[in-house]
Design a protein around this motif. Structure first.
Motif, PDB file in Angstrom:
ATOM      1  N   SER A 187      -7.260  10.131 -17.020  1.00  0.00           N
ATOM      2  CA  SER A 187      -7.676  10.115 -15.610  1.00  0.00           C
ATOM      3  C   SER A 187      -7.105  11.291 -14.829  1.00  0.00           C
ATOM      4  CB  SER A 187      -7.208   8.816 -14.940  1.00  0.00           C
ATOM      5  OG  SER A 187      -7.751   7.708 -15.589  1.00  0.00           O
ATOM      6  N   CYS A 232       1.166   0.747  -8.244  1.00  0.00           N
ATOM      7  CA  CYS A 232       2.134  -0.210  -8.783  1.00  0.00           C
ATOM      8  C   CYS A 232       1.488  -1.258  -9.683  1.00  0.00           C
ATOM      9  CB  CYS A 232       2.883  -0.899  -7.651  1.00  0.00           C
ATOM     10  SG  CYS A 232       1.881  -2.083  -6.717  1.00  0.00           S
ATOM     11  N   LEU A 233       0.178  -1.438  -9.579  1.00  0.00           N
ATOM     12  CA  LEU A 233      -0.481  -2.498 -10.359  1.00  0.00           C
ATOM     13  C   LEU A 233      -1.258  -1.958 -11.558  1.00  0.00           C
ATOM     14  CD1 LEU A 233      -1.775  -5.013  -7.649  1.00  0.00           C
ATOM     15  CD2 LEU A 233       0.248  -5.185  -9.107  1.00  0.00           C
ATOM     16  N   ARG A 240     -12.129   0.199 -20.902  1.00  0.00           N
ATOM     17  CA  ARG A 240     -13.043   1.300 -21.252  1.00  0.00           C
ATOM     18  C   ARG A 240     -14.182   0.860 -22.161  1.00  0.00           C
ATOM     19  NH1 ARG A 240      -9.818   6.080 -20.819  1.00  0.00           N
ATOM     20  NH2 ARG A 240      -8.255   5.646 -19.243  1.00  0.00           N
ATOM     21  N   ARG A 290     -17.349   4.834   4.896  1.00  0.00           N
ATOM     22  CA  ARG A 290     -17.839   3.538   5.392  1.00  0.00           C
ATOM     23  C   ARG A 290     -17.372   3.212   6.808  1.00  0.00           C
ATOM     24  NH1 ARG A 290     -21.898   1.852   2.060  1.00  0.00           N
ATOM     25  NH2 ARG A 290     -21.484   2.938   0.105  1.00  0.00           N
ATOM     26  N   SER A 308      -4.439   6.688   1.428  1.00  0.00           N
ATOM     27  CA  SER A 308      -5.454   5.669   1.682  1.00  0.00           C
ATOM     28  C   SER A 308      -6.507   6.221   2.644  1.00  0.00           C
ATOM     29  CB  SER A 308      -4.783   4.419   2.263  1.00  0.00           C
ATOM     30  OG  SER A 308      -5.690   3.347   2.325  1.00  0.00           O
ATOM     31  N   ARG A 362     -10.531   7.803  -6.314  1.00  0.00           N
ATOM     32  CA  ARG A 362     -10.579   6.511  -5.600  1.00  0.00           C
ATOM     33  C   ARG A 362      -9.159   6.041  -5.312  1.00  0.00           C
ATOM     34  NH1 ARG A 362     -15.464   3.488  -7.522  1.00  0.00           N
ATOM     35  NH2 ARG A 362     -14.238   1.589  -7.540  1.00  0.00           N
ATOM     36  N   ARG A 363      -8.956   5.524  -4.082  1.00  0.00           N
ATOM     37  CA  ARG A 363      -7.611   5.047  -3.738  1.00  0.00           C
ATOM     38  C   ARG A 363      -7.323   3.720  -4.440  1.00  0.00           C
ATOM     39  NH1 ARG A 363      -8.412   2.562   2.363  1.00  0.00           N
ATOM     40  NH2 ARG A 363     -10.669   2.397   2.259  1.00  0.00           N
ATOM     41  N   VAL A 364      -6.165   3.628  -5.044  1.00  0.00           N
ATOM     42  CA  VAL A 364      -5.739   2.395  -5.724  1.00  0.00           C
ATOM     43  C   VAL A 364      -4.239   2.213  -5.523  1.00  0.00           C
ATOM     44  CG1 VAL A 364      -7.530   2.592  -7.505  1.00  0.00           C
ATOM     45  CG2 VAL A 364      -5.255   3.504  -7.946  1.00  0.00           C
ATOM     46  N   ASN A 365      -3.744   1.019  -5.863  1.00  0.00           N
ATOM     47  CA  ASN A 365      -2.307   0.748  -5.836  1.00  0.00           C
ATOM     48  C   ASN A 365      -1.710   1.184  -7.175  1.00  0.00           C
ATOM     49  OD1 ASN A 365      -3.600  -2.049  -4.361  1.00  0.00           O
ATOM     50  ND2 ASN A 365      -2.082  -0.872  -3.233  1.00  0.00           N
ATOM     51  N   GLU A 421     -14.915   7.615   1.093  1.00  0.00           N
ATOM     52  CA  GLU A 421     -15.832   6.477   0.902  1.00  0.00           C
ATOM     53  C   GLU A 421     -16.923   6.480   1.967  1.00  0.00           C
ATOM     54  OE1 GLU A 421     -13.033   3.239   0.991  1.00  0.00           O
ATOM     55  OE2 GLU A 421     -12.054   3.962  -0.828  1.00  0.00           O
ATOM     56  N   LEU A 469     -10.510  -1.267   7.021  1.00  0.00           N
ATOM     57  CA  LEU A 469     -10.470  -0.588   5.722  1.00  0.00           C
ATOM     58  C   LEU A 469      -9.102   0.038   5.426  1.00  0.00           C
ATOM     59  CD1 LEU A 469     -14.083   0.857   5.732  1.00  0.00           C
ATOM     60  CD2 LEU A 469     -13.194  -0.994   4.316  1.00  0.00           C
ATOM     61  N   THR A 506      -0.055   3.971  -2.679  1.00  0.00           N
ATOM     62  CA  THR A 506      -1.456   4.364  -2.844  1.00  0.00           C
ATOM     63  C   THR A 506      -1.600   5.824  -3.318  1.00  0.00           C
ATOM     64  OG1 THR A 506      -2.091   2.827  -1.106  1.00  0.00           O
ATOM     65  CG2 THR A 506      -3.700   4.544  -1.671  1.00  0.00           C
ATOM     66  N   GLY A 512       0.790  -1.236   0.000  1.00  0.00           N
ATOM     67  CA  GLY A 512       0.000   0.000   0.000  1.00  0.00           C
ATOM     68  C   GLY A 512       0.819   1.281   0.000  1.00  0.00           C
ATOM     69  N   GLY A 567      -4.961  -2.556   3.731  1.00  0.00           N
ATOM     70  CA  GLY A 567      -4.111  -2.610   2.541  1.00  0.00           C
ATOM     71  C   GLY A 567      -2.854  -1.766   2.670  1.00  0.00           C
ATOM     72  N   LEU A 603      -4.704   4.291 -18.043  1.00  0.00           N
ATOM     73  CA  LEU A 603      -5.392   5.337 -17.268  1.00  0.00           C
ATOM     74  C   LEU A 603      -5.483   6.645 -18.030  1.00  0.00           C
ATOM     75  CD1 LEU A 603      -3.769   4.650 -13.774  1.00  0.00           C
ATOM     76  CD2 LEU A 603      -6.017   3.927 -14.586  1.00  0.00           C
ATOM     77  N   SER A 653      -7.839  -5.810  -0.450  1.00  0.00           N
ATOM     78  CA  SER A 653      -7.789  -4.583   0.348  1.00  0.00           C
ATOM     79  C   SER A 653      -8.717  -3.569  -0.302  1.00  0.00           C
ATOM     80  CB  SER A 653      -6.365  -4.022   0.347  1.00  0.00           C
ATOM     81  OG  SER A 653      -6.023  -3.602  -0.970  1.00  0.00           O
TER      82      SER A 653
END
Lengths: 171, 352
Positions: free
Chosen positions: A72, A62-63, B52, A120, A111, A57-60, A118, A131, A51, A48, A134, A69, B100
């Motif tokens: 974006s 590296c992946l 997309r 939540r 994160s 929206r939070r994402v990794n 979010e 939550l 991040t 993480g 990660g 994108l 996660s």
């Protein structure tokens, strides 16, 4: 094959020509845009530290392949503060001592920003821990991190509450 | 990571046509594929980016009360969809117990189905693995195999499928909609993943250019909405794959079971639907004794593939427990630790 990627990074439109589609969002930020706040910890989506927010929206990072994108909006730790004024999540991490060595902190903070948006977790430390799972902290500053996320959530709710009250009174 | 060509088609038809060329792979969020490419397990010559494609990111409700979920719907968006979580709560709970928050925000439902096994020998290119390299052997058989399969394995492969999401989906008769070169077809989710047999490299019923476009859960499965749980045992509290997991759902007529659904996760190369146990519960009183008997039936044919006999007893107890929790009722609010049998009371702070 040469590929063009346009990203709005921390509010600024950047167009990058890539000679190789293998570049991840993380490598693009760190190696091509000199934004080294997002860290390359495991580079496999397990820690993480990388991040960032993609379209809020939070994402990794590296992946995600950067080319995928195109178009974006990206927010990194460098884009959070308003000049010298820290973002409430940054301020809460300092106030609550939510770090030791600091390596995972940019990822933790991004994160947390995502988590609060979010909506939540509320003020429930169990939900915050779940939550935030990660994001690994090798120094184990989890107690402070959990407190910081709850504190920042409170601060952000107070910040937005007055305008909501105004909207309601106008409605 | 190997070099590859990158293509971004604008329609499903174009994507399928492009993917027909050998060496192609579809890319959605890439949370599994990019990881596998980094370690050399996947080496596609070209990536067809479907991220997309229009129309695949919708959740549509059907006239029968069922739902059609586009293949590109993100895991978190589906889990937090209020109507979906109320109608198919065990599926929402399974989704939120997986990975996660960052990964759930990116990963798609189609990609979730196509996750590859987490068997360490599959991931390590220096090891023998029939799934990754047909005919090379299986180092897991004599290796570190306590997490491996107890159902449906063969001497060629003892790996498990890692998905949480697929477990309640199989229990609820979900169907996979696939677009291929010959048009559209449907595959029941509980047989979508193939058992290894003599050809573990054939992991699913998909062929060549087949593209998952949607999942459907039939309206009849909404009958279980008030009594449905997903339970998952892990080696740490959060962000871990299942050691074993179970989806359990009951359709009750007073104190009698009208219908039951039971599927196990983490025990086979596919979500393991326990139909004989389901049948045994129909018409029986909804009590601990019925649940214990059903759990025994569910695990009757299990056999260890290595140092993993403990998983059989663990799974048997988990099935009974999941049925008991299903009987207690679907929680009004998603538990703080989704799918955990060890959930603390709300608000408890166990950091001393």
């Amino acid at each position: 094959m040469s590929l063009s990627v346009s990203l709005t990074v921390n509010g600024r439109l950047r167009t990058i020509i890539l000679d190789d589609p293998r570049v991840t969002l993380l490598d693009l930020l760190r190696e091509r845009l000199a934004l080294t706040g997002a860290k390359k910890g495991c580079d496999r989506g397990q820690c993480g530290a990388c991040t960032v927010l993609v379209d809020g929206r939070r994402v990794n990072a590296c992946l995600a392949l950067a080319v995928s994108l195109d178009g974006s909006e990206i927010t990194t730790i460098e884009g959070l503060a308003d000049g010298d004024d820290l973002h409430p999540v940054q301020a809460a991490f300092i106030a609550c001592d939510g770090m030791q060595c600091g390596y995972c902190t940019p990822g933790q903070i991004m994160s947390a920003v995502g988590l609060i948006a979010e909506g939540r977790a509320g003020n429930d430390p169990e939900r915050v821990r779940e939550l935030m799972s990660g994001n690994i902290c090798r120094c184990a500053a989890y107690q402070g991190i959990t407190e910081a996320v709850i504190e920042a959530g409170r601060a952000l709710a107070e910040r937005t509450a007055p305008s909501e009250r105004t909207e309601r009174s106008l409605a | 990571m190997n070099r590859f060509d990158y293509l971004r088609p604008t329609s499903v038809a174009d994507a399928v046509a492009l993917a027909a060329e050998p060496g192609s792979a579809y890319l959605a969020a890439g949370t599994n594929l990019v990881d596998l490419m980094k370690i050399g397990v996947s080496r596609p010559a070209r990536l067809i980016d479907i991220g997309r494609l229009p129309g695949l990111d919708r959740i549509d409700w059907l006239p029968d009360g069922g739902v059609r979920i586009g293949a590109l719907v993100r895991n978190s968006d589906l889990a937090y969809d209020a109507r979906f979580a109320a109608t198919f709560p065990a599926v929402a709970e399974a989704l939120l117990s997986g990975a996660s928050a960052q990964l759930r925000n990116a990963a798609t439902v189609g990609g979730n189905l196509l996750q590859r096994t987490r068997c360490a020998y599959f991931q390590d290119t220096a090891s023998a693995c029939n799934r990754r390299h047909p005919g090379s052997g299986c180092d897991a058989l004599q290796g570190e195999n306590r997490l491996h399969a107890v159902f449906g394995w063969s001497e060629r492969c003892i790996a498990t499928h890692p998905s949480d999401f697929c477990v309640p989906l199989a229990a609820l008769d979900a169907v996979v909609e696939v677009e291929g070169r010959a048009g559209r077809r449907e595959i029941p989710l509980d047989i979508f993943h193939r058992l290894p047999g003599d050809a573990p490299e054939r992991e699913t019923e998909l062929d060549g250019a087949d593209l998952i476009v949607a999942l459907r859960i039939p309206g009849a499965s909404a009958a279980f909405s008030r009594n449905a749980r997903y339970l998952k045992l892990r080696e740490r509290t959060s962000y871990a794959f299942a050691l074993v997991s179970a989806a359990a759902a009951l359709d009750l007529d007073g104190g009698t079971i009208r219908g039951a659904r039971i599927t196990l996760g983490g025990v086979a190369a596919r979500p393991w639907r326990a139909r004989a146990a389901e049948d045994a519960l129909a018409g029986r009183p909804a009590d601990e004794r019925s649940f214990a008997e059903a759990a025994g039936i569910a695990l009757a044919d299990a056999r260890p593939s290595g140092d993993n006999a403990f998983k059989i007893e663990l799974a048997r107890r988990l099935v009974a427990r999941a049925l008991a929790l299903a009987l207690a009722g679907t929680p009004a609010v998603m538990p703080a630790l989704p799918a955990s049998p060890f959930a603390a009371a709300a608000g408890a702070d166990h950091a001393a």
